[in-house]
Motif scaffolding. Sequence first.
Motif, mmCIF file in Angstrom:
data_model
loop_
_atom_site.group_PDB
_atom_site.id
_atom_site.type_symbol
_atom_site.label_atom_id
_atom_site.label_comp_id
_atom_site.label_asym_id
_atom_site.label_seq_id
_atom_site.Cartn_x
_atom_site.Cartn_y
_atom_site.Cartn_z
ATOM 1 N N ASP A 1 0.822 -1.208 0.000
ATOM 2 C CA ASP A 1 0.000 0.000 0.000
ATOM 3 C C ASP A 1 0.856 1.258 0.000
ATOM 4 O O ASP A 1 0.560 2.230 -0.691
ATOM 5 N N ALA A 2 1.919 1.243 0.820
ATOM 6 C CA ALA A 2 2.732 2.451 0.972
ATOM 7 C C ALA A 2 3.741 2.598 -0.151
ATOM 8 O O ALA A 2 4.155 3.707 -0.483
ATOM 9 N N LEU A 3 4.137 1.469 -0.761
ATOM 10 C CA LEU A 3 5.239 1.508 -1.733
ATOM 11 C C LEU A 3 4.951 2.458 -2.892
ATOM 12 O O LEU A 3 5.776 3.304 -3.235
ATOM 13 N N PHE A 4 3.756 2.340 -3.483
ATOM 14 C CA PHE A 4 3.524 3.092 -4.713
ATOM 15 C C PHE A 4 3.396 4.603 -4.498
ATOM 16 O O PHE A 4 3.968 5.365 -5.274
ATOM 17 N N PRO A 5 2.685 5.054 -3.465
ATOM 18 C CA PRO A 5 2.712 6.512 -3.224
ATOM 19 C C PRO A 5 4.127 7.042 -2.993
ATOM 20 O O PRO A 5 4.494 8.088 -3.546
ATOM 21 N N VAL A 6 4.921 6.303 -2.198
ATOM 22 C CA VAL A 6 6.288 6.756 -1.929
ATOM 23 C C VAL A 6 7.090 6.809 -3.222
ATOM 24 O O VAL A 6 7.740 7.804 -3.552
ATOM 25 N N LEU A 7 6.986 5.712 -3.989
ATOM 26 C CA LEU A 7 7.752 5.604 -5.231
ATOM 27 C C LEU A 7 7.349 6.711 -6.212
ATOM 28 O O LEU A 7 8.209 7.436 -6.744
ATOM 29 N N LEU A 8 6.049 6.866 -6.422
ATOM 30 C CA LEU A 8 5.591 7.834 -7.426
ATOM 31 C C LEU A 8 5.919 9.260 -7.001
ATOM 32 O O LEU A 8 6.347 10.071 -7.826
ATOM 33 N N ASN A 9 5.761 9.554 -5.720
ATOM 34 C CA ASN A 9 6.097 10.897 -5.258
ATOM 35 C C ASN A 9 7.573 11.183 -5.431
ATOM 36 O O ASN A 9 7.956 12.293 -5.784
ATOM 37 N N THR A 10 8.404 10.178 -5.157
ATOM 38 C CA THR A 10 9.848 10.372 -5.325
ATOM 39 C C THR A 10 10.171 10.641 -6.790
ATOM 40 O O THR A 10 10.933 11.548 -7.120
ATOM 41 N N ILE A 11 9.572 9.833 -7.677
ATOM 42 C CA ILE A 11 9.841 10.023 -9.110
ATOM 43 C C ILE A 11 9.414 11.428 -9.547
ATOM 44 O O ILE A 11 10.182 12.154 -10.191
ATOM 45 N N ILE A 12 8.199 11.814 -9.149
ATOM 46 C CA ILE A 12 7.712 13.149 -9.515
ATOM 47 C C ILE A 12 8.648 14.212 -8.961
ATOM 48 O O ILE A 12 9.000 15.183 -9.638
ATOM 49 N N GLY A 13 9.074 13.997 -7.699
ATOM 50 C CA GLY A 13 9.983 14.964 -7.067
ATOM 51 C C GLY A 13 11.245 15.168 -7.873
ATOM 52 O O GLY A 13 11.677 16.303 -8.092
ATOM 53 N N VAL A 14 11.848 14.081 -8.353
ATOM 54 C CA VAL A 14 13.083 14.212 -9.142
ATOM 55 C C VAL A 14 12.787 14.876 -10.479
ATOM 56 O O VAL A 14 13.519 15.744 -10.943
ATOM 57 N N LYS A 15 11.655 14.466 -11.087
ATOM 58 C CA LYS A 15 11.332 15.019 -12.409
ATOM 59 C C LYS A 15 11.066 16.528 -12.339
ATOM 60 O O LYS A 15 11.259 17.232 -13.322
ATOM 61 N N LEU A 16 10.585 16.973 -11.180
ATOM 62 C CA LEU A 16 10.250 18.398 -11.074
ATOM 63 C C LEU A 16 11.461 19.281 -10.785
ATOM 64 O O LEU A 16 11.347 20.495 -10.800
ATOM 65 N N ILE A 17 12.615 18.656 -10.506
ATOM 66 C CA ILE A 17 13.804 19.473 -10.233
ATOM 67 C C ILE A 17 14.172 20.240 -11.496
ATOM 68 O O ILE A 17 14.181 19.680 -12.592
ATOM 69 N N ASP A 18 14.453 21.508 -11.313
ATOM 70 C CA ASP A 18 14.825 22.360 -12.441
ATOM 71 C C ASP A 18 16.094 21.811 -13.116
ATOM 72 O O ASP A 18 17.072 21.523 -12.447
ATOM 73 N N ARG A 19 16.029 21.660 -14.454
ATOM 74 C CA ARG A 19 17.197 21.140 -15.200
ATOM 75 C C ARG A 19 18.448 21.977 -14.920
ATOM 76 O O ARG A 19 19.563 21.485 -14.941
ATOM 77 N N ASP A 20 18.219 23.272 -14.673
ATOM 78 C CA ASP A 20 19.363 24.165 -14.486
ATOM 79 C C ASP A 20 20.189 23.796 -13.258
ATOM 80 O O ASP A 20 21.389 24.040 -13.229
ATOM 81 N N TYR A 21 19.559 23.199 -12.253
ATOM 82 C CA TYR A 21 20.323 22.800 -11.068
ATOM 83 C C TYR A 21 21.370 21.756 -11.452
ATOM 84 O O TYR A 21 22.502 21.787 -10.981
ATOM 85 N N PHE A 22 20.951 20.816 -12.319
ATOM 86 C CA PHE A 22 21.893 19.788 -12.750
ATOM 87 C C PHE A 22 23.038 20.433 -13.524
ATOM 88 O O PHE A 22 24.197 20.116 -13.333
ATOM 89 N N ARG A 23 22.668 21.365 -14.424
ATOM 90 C CA ARG A 23 23.692 22.019 -15.249
ATOM 91 C C ARG A 23 24.629 22.815 -14.365
ATOM 92 O O ARG A 23 25.851 22.796 -14.559
ATOM 93 N N ALA A 24 24.051 23.532 -13.386
ATOM 94 C CA ALA A 24 24.883 24.330 -12.494
ATOM 95 C C ALA A 24 25.864 23.430 -11.753
ATOM 96 O O ALA A 24 27.060 23.727 -11.659
ATOM 97 N N ALA A 25 25.349 22.287 -11.272
ATOM 98 C CA ALA A 25 26.216 21.368 -10.534
ATOM 99 C C ALA A 25 27.311 20.841 -11.434
ATOM 100 O O ALA A 25 28.469 20.700 -11.024
ATOM 101 N N GLN A 26 26.949 20.551 -12.705
ATOM 102 C CA GLN A 26 27.957 20.053 -13.639
ATOM 103 C C GLN A 26 29.012 21.113 -13.923
ATOM 104 O O GLN A 26 30.200 20.821 -13.979
ATOM 105 N N CYS A 27 28.557 22.351 -14.107
ATOM 106 C CA CYS A 27 29.494 23.446 -14.376
ATOM 107 C C CYS A 27 30.471 23.610 -13.227
ATOM 108 O O CYS A 27 31.624 23.957 -13.424
#
Lengths: 282, 268, 285
Positions: free
Chosen positions: A150-176
């Motif tokens: 019961d708990a697995l899917f809400p946790v999993l989906l929220n985590t996935i959404i959370g990562v997907k919502l991170i601004d791409r620029d943060y990744f680029r900034a970190a890479q730079c």
Amino acid sequence: MANAKQEALELVFKQPTFVSKVFSQKTILNTISVVSVFVVWALLVHFQVYRFSLLPSPAEVLEWGREWVTTKVFWIDTGMTTARVLVGVTAAYVIGIPLGLMIGWKKVFSDLSFPMLEILRPIPAPAYLPIAILLLPWQEASVAFIPFIDALFPVLLNTIIGVKLIDRDYFRAAQCLGSSPRQIFWHVVLPGALPSISSGCAIGMGIGWMGAVVGEMITGKWGLGYRIWESYILLRYPLIIDGMIAIGILGFASSKLIRYLTIRLVPWRKAITESLDESITK
Amino acid sequence: MPNNTAIYGSQFWMQFQRKFVNWSLVRKILSMAIFILFWTILVQFIDYFHQIPTPKAVFLAIFELPVPVVLKNIGISFFRVLGGFFVGVLIGFPVGVAIGYSRILNHLIFPSFEMVRPIPPIAWIPLTVLFFINFESQAIFLTFYGAFFPIVYNTMGGISEVDICLPRAAMSFGVGKKLMLWKVILPAAMPQVFTGMKLAMGFAWILVVAAEMMSNKGGMGYYVWYNHAVMDYPHVVLAMGIIGLCGAICSVGVGVVGNYFTRWQRFV
Amino acid sequence: MVATNQKSEVVFKDVAKGAYSKKLHTVILKDCSLNVEAGKLTVLIGPSGCGKTTVINLIAGYERPDHGEVLMDGQPVSGPNWERLVVFQETALFPWLTCYENVMFGPTARKSISREEAHRETMMLLNKVGLSEFRDKYPVQLSGGMQRRAELARALINKPKVMLMDEPFRGLDAMTRKLMQEYYLRLFEETGCTNLFVTSELEEAIILADKLLVMTNKPSKVRKAIDVDLPRPRDWSIATSERYREIKAEALELLHAEAIKGSVASGKTEIDLKAGFEKLKTARG
């Protein structure tokens, strides 16, 4: 003149008095709302409207409840259910969060695991019970499998959404700034997804209680869910309601606790966590 | 010369890959294959899992499926889920609109909802049995109850999160209080209303399966539990798959209706 | 055309307005008196967060003053009305309606004119703002500049007496912004209705304004009203004229002083902001 008036006006607004707070429209209406539930219930039982004659009155429930709390059975049941929820939901956190982070972050992971998850996700948790009994033959443990699913899917989906919502620029900034993938994971992916993870955890906790009760009612020998079912069979109706109330309080408290703890982890986006919560939870 | 063709050949291969090989799809199919392989190995070679049916057994069980019985059970479950869901929408949506739109109604109703909501819907089963005499109405009440809160809370949330600029602009154009709801508030809240309905559908299926497992009045939940009781595990797994499929169909159905009502969102 | 013959003016008399929340109470406007003249383009400029949007909300009727009066043609403003229309900071086009339906919204909601007439005027306005090809697109499918033009059309079809522009070109890129400014100028010069334009950018303010109102920090009021007597019709070539530079220097000094007050109030900086300000002052003599 005008100035004096304005100063007065400011002062009036600055100090809402204690009386005005207590007797504000909101508190009055809220009190009416809560009280009326009990009053209506008591009246319906008292005048035996429809089948309410079968229902115990609030007073009876309170009386039985008081007695029940002093018995050993109550504490064993509560401990049992809590343990199952904690084991199941913690397992869901331990598996769901890292998996979700990887699925959200790397396309390869998402391709490899998403089809399977999409097949497993729509299957309601109670349907897993036979498999759980096969996998964990000792009965009390198999019940913990239901809160886990019961708990697995809400946790999993929220985590996935959370990562997907991170601004791409943060990744680029970190890479730079010359971060290695590992540093990006710890400093961008995880903190970026934390607000969403935290609401996923709270939802998972809430649903976990439901799962435990389902499992116990169907195949338990101990636990609050089983006690409700037993009270029903033994015609101890007030205990049914006491059991419901006990589960309600425990579920509510644990959800609030998780929310409190996780909000402390993500002080920087409190507002967003709360709004996400509302959109994703029931 | 041969050198050249080699280069040309590799380029050709790369272009071919780019055009005709969808690596994402390949990985997806591969993952399924690995999953099935892993499952087989686990069951065949590890003694602990020997009771779990192999994929092959599950596949073969398809041909032994008592189709009329299963279809009947599917129909029964669908009836209960959809019945409860629609009652949930019919009651939950107006209630959500009311407590989202009117502050007084919100203060008056919301706290009592908050008080009842933490009790898992499943725990209501004994009480529903007291109230409703036949099982159909009990099951429909349970699915209704599971669907009710997600719909109410999301409708309310959707309405309270409407950007203040939109009703303000409409007010300036001369839209009154009654029309405001139809013309501005509800369209703006629609996306979240349908998020709530999707959740509600999920809860309805969980509840129907649980309720059916606990009684012997038919339905897919009962079918799973029956096969568990006669230890026909391939059919248990198959029935789980069928339930999952039914749930997915319902969820897609809600999604399609939702897409129609929020078609402007497609372009976001 | 869409021009209205009747020209209205808006007057603020000693207006005070506060924001009250559980913990924080701030006075946004205090002793604020201003005058939006009929048929003129008045520009309100001031440091960010000084309550310019509050002025707009008060005129539009979304908020009430705590003290003082907001008068339109001598009558107090009692609530939102299509005589005073706002073009919002972020776009407030209804996202579920197409461009065409958005423009049609006002007349059909009020049923003030027949559907055919509304359709004709909508098409004319869409033509005018160059969006007739995009009439069946949803707002999210339009670019920032197009959204603003659609919003202008949506307001103009109601024949407002006063147009309230709440930093409408904020967030557009520099080129689009320049184009939109010229565009808006043409539209104003053509319709000639009373306009109040709020902005925090000085060049934009001067190029558009008949009258420039410079606001102070919170609690804010109008610090100075500057008449911008540049010839109309205008375009960006006017930015090279002597008078433009004079006005700019004067306004800049006022704004700079307010901005420094604000930054000193909100936190210390190690960089000496006053130096540039002094230089500006001496340069002007």
